[in-house]
Each structure stands twice: as C-alpha cells, then as structure tokens.
Enzyme design. Structure first.
Site, PDB file in Angstrom:
ATOM      1  N   CYS A 148     -34.439  10.125 -89.999  1.00 27.58           N
ATOM      2  CA  CYS A 148     -34.067   8.696 -90.002  1.00 27.58           C
ATOM      3  C   CYS A 148     -34.598   8.002 -91.253  1.00 27.58           C
ATOM      4  CB  CYS A 148     -34.559   7.979 -88.750  1.00 27.58           C
ATOM      5  SG  CYS A 148     -33.922   8.657 -87.233  1.00 27.58           S
ATOM      6  N   HIS A 175     -38.264   4.001 -92.683  1.00 22.65           N
ATOM      7  CA  HIS A 175     -37.415   4.537 -91.611  1.00 22.65           C
ATOM      8  C   HIS A 175     -36.205   3.592 -91.500  1.00 22.65           C
ATOM      9  CE1 HIS A 175     -36.335   5.148 -87.319  1.00 22.65           C
ATOM     10  NE2 HIS A 175     -37.010   6.280 -87.379  1.00 22.65           N
ATOM     11  N   LYS A 195     -45.769   6.878 -79.619  1.00 25.35           N
ATOM     12  CA  LYS A 195     -46.343   7.588 -80.771  1.00 25.35           C
ATOM     13  C   LYS A 195     -47.835   7.815 -80.552  1.00 25.35           C
ATOM     14  CE  LYS A 195     -42.599   7.029 -83.501  1.00 25.35           C
ATOM     15  NZ  LYS A 195     -41.601   8.067 -83.643  1.00 25.35           N
ATOM     16  N   GLN A 214     -46.062   4.944 -87.224  1.00 23.09           N
ATOM     17  CA  GLN A 214     -46.715   6.226 -87.532  1.00 23.09           C
ATOM     18  C   GLN A 214     -48.221   6.090 -87.744  1.00 23.09           C
ATOM     19  OE1 GLN A 214     -45.418   9.171 -87.283  1.00 23.09           O
ATOM     20  NE2 GLN A 214     -43.302   8.528 -86.968  1.00 23.09           N
ATOM     21  N   ASP A 249     -44.629  -1.891 -90.361  1.00 23.31           N
ATOM     22  CA  ASP A 249     -44.166  -0.969 -89.323  1.00 23.31           C
ATOM     23  C   ASP A 249     -45.290   0.037 -89.084  1.00 23.31           C
ATOM     24  OD1 ASP A 249     -43.160   1.236 -88.024  1.00 23.31           O
ATOM     25  OD2 ASP A 249     -41.306   1.350 -89.192  1.00 23.31           O
TER      26      ASP A 249
HETATM   27  N1  C6P Z   1     -39.678   7.834 -85.884  1.00 23.00           N
HETATM   28  C1  C6P Z   1     -39.553  10.232 -86.142  1.00 23.00           C
HETATM   29  O1  C6P Z   1     -39.255  11.357 -85.752  1.00 23.00           O
HETATM   30  P1  C6P Z   1     -38.840   3.719 -82.064  1.00 23.00           P
HETATM   31  O2  C6P Z   1     -37.684   4.663 -81.977  1.00 23.00           O
HETATM   32  O3  C6P Z   1     -38.399   2.283 -81.988  1.00 23.00           O
HETATM   33  O4  C6P Z   1     -39.946   4.036 -81.112  1.00 23.00           O
HETATM   34  O5  C6P Z   1     -39.495   3.957 -83.518  1.00 23.00           O
HETATM   35  C2  C6P Z   1     -38.709   3.866 -84.661  1.00 23.00           C
HETATM   36  C3  C6P Z   1     -39.525   4.167 -85.880  1.00 23.00           C
HETATM   37  C4  C6P Z   1     -39.790   3.151 -86.758  1.00 23.00           C
HETATM   38  N2  C6P Z   1     -40.569   3.334 -87.837  1.00 23.00           N
HETATM   39  C5  C6P Z   1     -41.108   4.525 -88.114  1.00 23.00           C
HETATM   40  C6  C6P Z   1     -41.980   4.676 -89.308  1.00 23.00           C
HETATM   41  C7  C6P Z   1     -40.856   5.607 -87.263  1.00 23.00           C
HETATM   42  O6  C6P Z   1     -41.393   6.785 -87.547  1.00 23.00           O
HETATM   43  C8  C6P Z   1     -40.035   5.431 -86.129  1.00 23.00           C
HETATM   44  C9  C6P Z   1     -39.699   6.597 -85.234  1.00 23.00           C
HETATM   45  C10 C6P Z   1     -39.445   9.069 -85.186  1.00 23.00           C
HETATM   46  O7  C6P Z   1     -39.989  10.040 -87.265  1.00 23.00           O
HETATM   47  C11 C6P Z   1     -38.155   9.107 -84.417  1.00 23.00           C
HETATM   48  S1  C6P Z   1     -36.768   8.732 -85.418  1.00 23.00           S
END
Ligand code: C6P
Length: 404
Positions: free
Chosen positions: A362, A121, A224, A201, A198
């Site tokens: 993203c 991401h 999440k 997910q 990370d």
């Molecule tokens: N992905 C998706 O629709 P935040 O925004 O900080 O809570 O998470 C960011 C993020 C980082 N790593 C991974 C693997 C992610 O999937 C995400 C967030 C969402 O896939 C929103 S872009």
C-alpha cells in the site's frame, strides 16, 4: 530484558502449524498477533458486559460504559494527551486520517499548500488528494533519498506561509524508516502549518508523547500493537478538534436534534457517531497495558537486535538487496532477490510456514521510486526469535535455488 520464551507463551497462535511447519510470523507490520491477556478481555466482555454504552441506565450498560471510558483514559495516559476528550476512538488509522482530511475541507482553500512525505502509505496520501480536489489546494511531496530517508533541506525549501498542513508517518511501513518527526513538527509550526503524524507503524515499537512532540494530530490502529482490528485512535489538540466539523452524523454525536436544526455534542462524542466498537475499545486499552508491562525500551532494544541480526544474515545471500537503509530504522526488512518476483518468494516461504508480506505494501510511490513492482517484507516483533530468522534465511535460500 525480554524473556522471549515466556512472552511467546502469551500468544496461542504461535503454537499453530502452517503447511505442516511451525508458524513463523513475520507479517507484524500488517497486523500484530494477540496475546491471551487481550483475548481474555474480549471473551470477558462478551461473557459478562455486552451492552450499548452511554445510553442505558441499566447496570450492564453502565459497566460497559465505564470499561470503555477507562480504556480511553489508558490510551490518553499512554500517548500523554492533556485531556481524555482529545482521544477520539476510531475504527483505525485510515478512519482517523479521513476524519481530519474531511474536516479540513472548510479550513483550506485554493492557493493553500499541503505537504505529504514520499514515504507514505496510501491511507496518508489518498484522503489528502481528495481534499485537494474538493478545495483546489495543492499537494506537494517531500522527497526521499536512496536510503529511504526524507531530505530535510528539501522539506525546508517546500515550507512557506502557503503551507497549511503537513502529513508524515512516524515510521514507514514499507521501509521501516523512522522519520525525524519532532524536528519536522517544529519546522512546520514555524510557518503556521498543522501536522498530522500517522503512527500506525510506530505504536508497536515506541511510546509517543503527543505533548512532547507538540503534534497537532496523531493517528494509529490498535491491531498494530497487540489489540484487535477495527479500532484505533485519533489524538487531536483540543483547539484543532474544536475547529473541525463533525465527520459523520448520527446517534451519540448530538446535543439536541429537531427537524429544523441539530446542535452537536462536545468532544470526544462530536466525532464518535453511532455505536462504536465497544469491545474493541476495551481490548485496545488491555493491549496498551500489555505492551507497557513488557516495556517499550525492552521492546526497542530486543527488536533492534533482531533487525541487525536479520540484516547481516540476509545480506550474505548473493543477489539479495534490501530497500530502506536509513540510519534510524525499525525492525522491518524489505528485500528482493535478483531476477525473482517477490510474490514467488512469499509463496515458497508460506509453504515453509513463514508468513511475510509481498507486493507494494500500500505504498506504490515508494516502489515507483525504486523502480520495482514490490518487495518481500519481513517485519519482526518482540515475540520473534533469532532461530526464526535463521529459518527465514534458509527459506529464502531454498526459494532462490528453486526459482533461479
Ligand atoms: N499498513 C501494512 O501491511 P489501517 O488499515 O487503517 O489499520 O492502517 C492503515 C495504515 C496507515 N498507515 C500506515 C503507515 C500503515 O502501515 C497502515 C497499515 C499495513 O503495512 C496494512 S496495508
């Protein structure tokens, strides 16, 4: 075993309609829905405990502090961190990664290498690029194959004594691939590199044990996994957190302040400047409780059933292609229908009350790899049903008919 009808009663939002149709929520990878057990905790906090924490001698402040620190303990236990002070409460995954990337500015230098997986991401790419720009270190990419799996032999070849850091997601948000992170961590440690995983997910689908993984940093977001937005956690091994400088200066993160010099608080407060998302942290703890009460083994086996069923049914549609066909995969399906833009399919599905995400998710480098502008992504949670998947399949057929 999952009793999905009973579970669905926990989620008030699943009773609403969208465009005159019952909501079918398949955008769980973007954010999960919130059960009433977590909503109740939020209402209870603002009704009975709202106060600033770690500051007041008054009862409300102490009660709020106790609840917040209790939540930290729940999160520690869930991820099996050795110490509660290794859990830094952040605003989410992005914040956690930036905190670490910023801290490494003083720990790496020109000539050092950092490895990023091809499946990341943007949150786990851009902060490291910025780090490399600041320090002169080199960013290298661990490539993937056509199934969306990292090529481990290439990873091995990239690792050397120059490698200082590896960052990889546990599960890809765009393709659903579950990466072999335990093996990747072991390999990185052999050359002395630290690993940041990370877990944005993975946290809704499986329970990670940071000690068993021997991971150096693990980050995630509460939203999440049935918690609220704007809160998350960074786990860091004590020795690493001690090596990193504070990320932000302000209240709460100090020991002593004079105009000449400031000394910093110990862990975890060194990294928690300012008034945190107190209610969010407490609700994060409630979300952890809620998901554990359902049980991660139950969640994983039920979601696997949904994934298999949806894959089979969607593949019956002529011209539909699924991106991300890894052997180890979670309940995310990214697809396109030949000749139709993903945005158009998403728009028609929305008219039918079905929420999916469309676009690059993203993760533009993944889309570039497949030479596509984006995909339609349906991501399933333990409160979804096969009947909802049938409606998705019918919806995609309708969209195809209308658009081709
Ligand atoms: N992905 C998706 O629709 P935040 O925004 O900080 O809570 O998470 C960011 C993020 C980082 N790593 C991974 C693997 C992610 O999937 C995400 C967030 C969402 O896939 C929103 S872009």
């Amino acid at each position: 075993m999952i009793n999905v009808n009973k579970i669905r009663e926990d989620f008030p939002i699943l009773n609403r309609e969208v465009n005159g149709k019952p909501l079918i929520y398949f955008d769980n990878a973007a954010t999960s829905q919130t059960p009433k057990q977590v909503i109740d905790v939020i209402v209870d906090y603002y009704s009975n405990y709202n106060a600033n924490i770690h500051r007041g001698v008054h009862t409300l402040s102490q009660e709020a502090t106790d609840l917040y620190e209790e939540a930290r303990l729940k999160i520690q236990k869930h991820f099996n961190a050795k110490h509660s002070y290794e859990i830094i409460l952040t605003s989410g995954t992005t914040h956690g990664i930036n905190l670490v990337a910023n801290g490494f500015s003083s720990l790496i230098k020109k000539g050092d290498e950092v490895l990023v997986s091809a499946l990341e991401h943007h949150s786990n790419i851009v902060p490291w690029q910025m780090l490399c720009e600041r320090t002169g270190a080199t960013l290298k990419v661990i490539p993937m194959n056509d199934n969306g799996e990292l090529i481990m032999s290439e990873y091995e070849a990239l690792l050397s004594e120059k490698t200082k850091l590896v960052f990889v997601n546990h599960i890809s948000n765009a393709l659903g691939t579950i990466n072999p992170i335990k093996q990747m961590i072991e390999m990185a440690h052999k050359v002395g590199a630290a690993v940041l995983v990370d877990g944005a997910q993975s946290c809704p689908h499986l329970k990670s044990d940071v000690q068993e993984l021997d991971v150096d940093f693990y980050v995630t977001s509460a939203h999440k996994m049935c918690g609220p937005t704007g809160v998350g956690m960074l786990y860091g091994k004590e020795e690493w957190l001690n090596k990193l400088p504070p990320y932000q200066g302000g209240g709460e993160m100090i020991d002593q302040v004079t105009f000449e010099k400031t000394t910093y608080a110990g862990l975890p407060h060194k990294f928690e400047a300012g008034t945190p998302n107190i209610c969010g942290g407490i609700a994060f703890g409630a979300a952890v409780d809620y998901m554990n009460a359902i049980g991660f083994e139950n969640i994983a086996s039920y979601e696997h059933e949904l994934l298999e069923y949806a894959t089979q049914q969607l593949l019956k549609i002529e011209g539909l292609k699924i991106y991300g066909t890894a052997k180890e995969k979670t309940s995310v399906i990214s697809f396109n229908v030949e000749g139709i833009h993903p945005y158009d399919i998403g728009t028609i599905l929305d008219k039918l009350g079905i929420a999916v995400r469309t676009g690059h998710h993203c993760a533009q480098p993944i889309m570039d790899f497949f030479k596509i502008p984006g995909t339609v992504r349906a991501s399933f949670a333990f409160y979804n049903t096969k009947e909802e998947i049938d409606a998705l399949v019918e919806g995609v057929k309708t969209a195809k008919m209308m658009l081709s």
